[in-house]
Design a protein around this motif. Sequence first.
Motif, PDB file in Angstrom:
ATOM      1  N   ILE A   7       0.856  -1.189   0.000  1.00 30.08           N
ATOM      2  CA  ILE A   7       0.000   0.000   0.000  1.00 30.08           C
ATOM      3  C   ILE A   7       0.888   1.233   0.000  1.00 30.08           C
ATOM      4  O   ILE A   7       1.745   1.385   0.874  1.00 30.08           O
ATOM      5  N   ILE A   8       0.691   2.103  -0.984  1.00 38.43           N
ATOM      6  CA  ILE A   8       1.492   3.318  -1.082  1.00 38.43           C
ATOM      7  C   ILE A   8       0.683   4.494  -0.521  1.00 38.43           C
ATOM      8  O   ILE A   8      -0.464   4.709  -0.911  1.00 38.43           O
ATOM      9  N   THR A   9       1.301   5.246   0.392  1.00 35.80           N
ATOM     10  CA  THR A   9       0.611   6.386   0.991  1.00 35.80           C
ATOM     11  C   THR A   9       1.398   7.676   0.795  1.00 35.80           C
ATOM     12  O   THR A   9       2.622   7.676   0.697  1.00 35.80           O
ATOM     13  N   PHE A  10       0.658   8.768   0.744  1.00 35.53           N
ATOM     14  CA  PHE A  10       1.245  10.113   0.735  1.00 35.53           C
ATOM     15  C   PHE A  10       0.213  11.062   1.332  1.00 35.53           C
ATOM     16  O   PHE A  10      -0.818  11.330   0.721  1.00 35.53           O
ATOM     17  N   ASN A  11       0.462  11.512   2.553  1.00 41.21           N
ATOM     18  CA  ASN A  11      -0.484  12.346   3.296  1.00 41.21           C
ATOM     19  C   ASN A  11      -1.901  11.763   3.240  1.00 41.21           C
ATOM     20  O   ASN A  11      -2.847  12.433   2.808  1.00 41.21           O
ATOM     21  N   PRO A  12      -2.060  10.503   3.656  1.00 38.39           N
ATOM     22  CA  PRO A  12      -3.385   9.858   3.560  1.00 38.39           C
ATOM     23  C   PRO A  12      -4.345  10.385   4.614  1.00 38.39           C
ATOM     24  O   PRO A  12      -3.949  11.117   5.527  1.00 38.39           O
ATOM     25  N   ASN A  13      -5.618  10.008   4.480  1.00 40.47           N
ATOM     26  CA  ASN A  13      -6.557  10.249   5.570  1.00 40.47           C
ATOM     27  C   ASN A  13      -6.758   8.933   6.321  1.00 40.47           C
ATOM     28  O   ASN A  13      -6.153   7.904   5.988  1.00 40.47           O
ATOM     29  N   PHE A  14      -7.635   8.960   7.308  1.00 38.09           N
ATOM     30  CA  PHE A  14      -7.770   7.796   8.195  1.00 38.09           C
ATOM     31  C   PHE A  14      -8.366   6.584   7.480  1.00 38.09           C
ATOM     32  O   PHE A  14      -8.307   5.464   7.995  1.00 38.09           O
ATOM     33  N   PHE A  40       0.318  13.133   8.522  1.00 40.51           N
ATOM     34  CA  PHE A  40      -0.394  11.951   9.020  1.00 40.51           C
ATOM     35  C   PHE A  40       0.390  11.345  10.175  1.00 40.51           C
ATOM     36  O   PHE A  40       1.622  11.242  10.120  1.00 40.51           O
ATOM     37  N   ASP A  41      -0.325  10.961  11.214  1.00 40.09           N
ATOM     38  CA  ASP A  41       0.286  10.345  12.388  1.00 40.09           C
ATOM     39  C   ASP A  41       0.301   8.831  12.213  1.00 40.09           C
ATOM     40  O   ASP A  41      -0.753   8.192  12.217  1.00 40.09           O
ATOM     41  N   PHE A  42       1.484   8.257  12.051  1.00 41.22           N
ATOM     42  CA  PHE A  42       1.613   6.822  11.836  1.00 41.22           C
ATOM     43  C   PHE A  42       1.812   6.050  13.136  1.00 41.22           C
ATOM     44  O   PHE A  42       2.234   4.896  13.131  1.00 41.22           O
ATOM     45  N   GLY A  43       1.508   6.693  14.266  1.00 40.91           N
ATOM     46  CA  GLY A  43       1.725   6.066  15.566  1.00 40.91           C
ATOM     47  C   GLY A  43       1.085   4.695  15.709  1.00 40.91           C
ATOM     48  O   GLY A  43       1.712   3.742  16.184  1.00 40.91           O
ATOM     49  N   LEU A  44      -0.181   4.561  15.271  1.00 42.20           N
ATOM     50  CA  LEU A  44      -0.880   3.282  15.388  1.00 42.20           C
ATOM     51  C   LEU A  44      -0.204   2.201  14.554  1.00 42.20           C
ATOM     52  O   LEU A  44      -0.064   1.056  14.999  1.00 42.20           O
ATOM     53  N   GLN A  86      -3.858   4.481  -1.427  1.00 39.93           N
ATOM     54  CA  GLN A  86      -4.334   4.776  -0.077  1.00 39.93           C
ATOM     55  C   GLN A  86      -5.837   5.034  -0.011  1.00 39.93           C
ATOM     56  O   GLN A  86      -6.433   4.924   1.062  1.00 39.93           O
ATOM     57  N   ASP A  87      -6.471   5.363  -1.136  1.00 41.97           N
ATOM     58  CA  ASP A  87      -7.888   5.728  -1.114  1.00 41.97           C
ATOM     59  C   ASP A  87      -8.803   4.582  -1.532  1.00 41.97           C
ATOM     60  O   ASP A  87      -9.981   4.781  -1.799  1.00 41.97           O
ATOM     61  N   SER A  88      -8.256   3.372  -1.599  1.00 45.51           N
ATOM     62  CA  SER A  88      -9.047   2.223  -2.028  1.00 45.51           C
ATOM     63  C   SER A  88      -9.795   1.598  -0.858  1.00 45.51           C
ATOM     64  O   SER A  88      -9.326   1.615   0.276  1.00 45.51           O
ATOM     65  N   THR A  89     -10.967   1.056  -1.148  1.00 43.46           N
ATOM     66  CA  THR A  89     -11.719   0.287  -0.158  1.00 43.46           C
ATOM     67  C   THR A  89     -12.126  -1.040  -0.786  1.00 43.46           C
ATOM     68  O   THR A  89     -12.407  -1.102  -1.977  1.00 43.46           O
ATOM     69  N   ILE A  90     -12.131  -2.081   0.031  1.00 42.03           N
ATOM     70  CA  ILE A  90     -12.443  -3.418  -0.475  1.00 42.03           C
ATOM     71  C   ILE A  90     -13.532  -4.071   0.376  1.00 42.03           C
ATOM     72  O   ILE A  90     -13.621  -3.821   1.572  1.00 42.03           O
ATOM     73  N   PRO A  91     -14.343  -4.928  -0.236  1.00 43.85           N
ATOM     74  CA  PRO A  91     -15.356  -5.671   0.523  1.00 43.85           C
ATOM     75  C   PRO A  91     -14.723  -6.832   1.284  1.00 43.85           C
ATOM     76  O   PRO A  91     -13.553  -7.179   1.074  1.00 43.85           O
ATOM     77  N   ASP A  92     -15.511  -7.465   2.129  1.00 38.81           N
ATOM     78  CA  ASP A  92     -14.995  -8.524   2.997  1.00 38.81           C
ATOM     79  C   ASP A  92     -14.480  -9.740   2.239  1.00 38.81           C
ATOM     80  O   ASP A  92     -13.604 -10.452   2.722  1.00 38.81           O
TER      81      ASP A  92
END
Length: 291
Positions: A7-14, A40-44, A86-92
């Motif tokens: 997964i590639i991220t650049f200033n993603p949202n939650f 973006f806080d990558f703490g988690l 980073q903006d993708s969503t997938i079903p179960d």
Amino acid sequence: MNIYSVIITFNPNFNVINLINALKCQNVTPVIVDNGSKKFDFGLLEKDNHSQLIKLKDNLGIATAQNTGIERALELGAEYILFFDQDSTIPDNFVQDMMDDYQLISNQNIKIGALGPRFIDERYNFYYKTISISKHGLRTKHDVSNLTVPLNSTLLISSGSLISVDTLQKVGFMRDEYFIDYVDTEWCLRAESLGFQNYISAKAVMKHTIGDNVIKVGFFNIPFHSPFRRYYIIRNCLYMFKESYIPIFFVLQQLLINVLHGFLIIFFAKKNKLDYLKSMLKGFWNGLKFF
């Protein structure tokens, strides 16, 4: 089977956390490669023992970030890799649907390059068409809204695509110099030139957003990319002229389409019109210098 995701991220949202959690629930280990985010806080994620986080100091582009993720996945014993924005969503059931169709194709003794899902844009409620390219560079668009079996399609969008490690080692990784645009196009055409076939899954569907917005001109939906992206779209289109396995007529088509799109965007844009024009001209200049 050891399935990893890059997964590639650049200033993603939650929302990227939702994607990561969805993949972990489907027994996929996420490898997150961040391209120098400052917002973006990558703490988690840094405390997450079930995913891998690689933080690059600067924005090195999607291609380099993907290659970094691939290398980490290989070190961890991956057999298959799923690629995501980073903006993708997938079903179960996304991963199982992808693997079912991958196995269905593989059972026909077909050398699979990449397998991609069908994409739906929820903003405008349509399925993105997919494109095949003839050896002479002629484009054929495929309507995928009612697929019942996987469809051979030359070009795939990177996000959501599944590639086996064996295939990656034979075809090669992504081309770093492309940075962002046409990275997936170049790889798909390179794979097909080596005897692999790319497919669209009939079972797997993914929500995805292409472009910052979409403008409708007649029956066409045109992605409204930023000036930053318009630069790479034009420059990398010119880069493709030097690839022996990419038909010249296809590249000419892409260049013409992108110039037309660029001027339509300048016409419809409510701001940054000059920035769009400058980015296109700069793309032409730096693309021609590549020769």
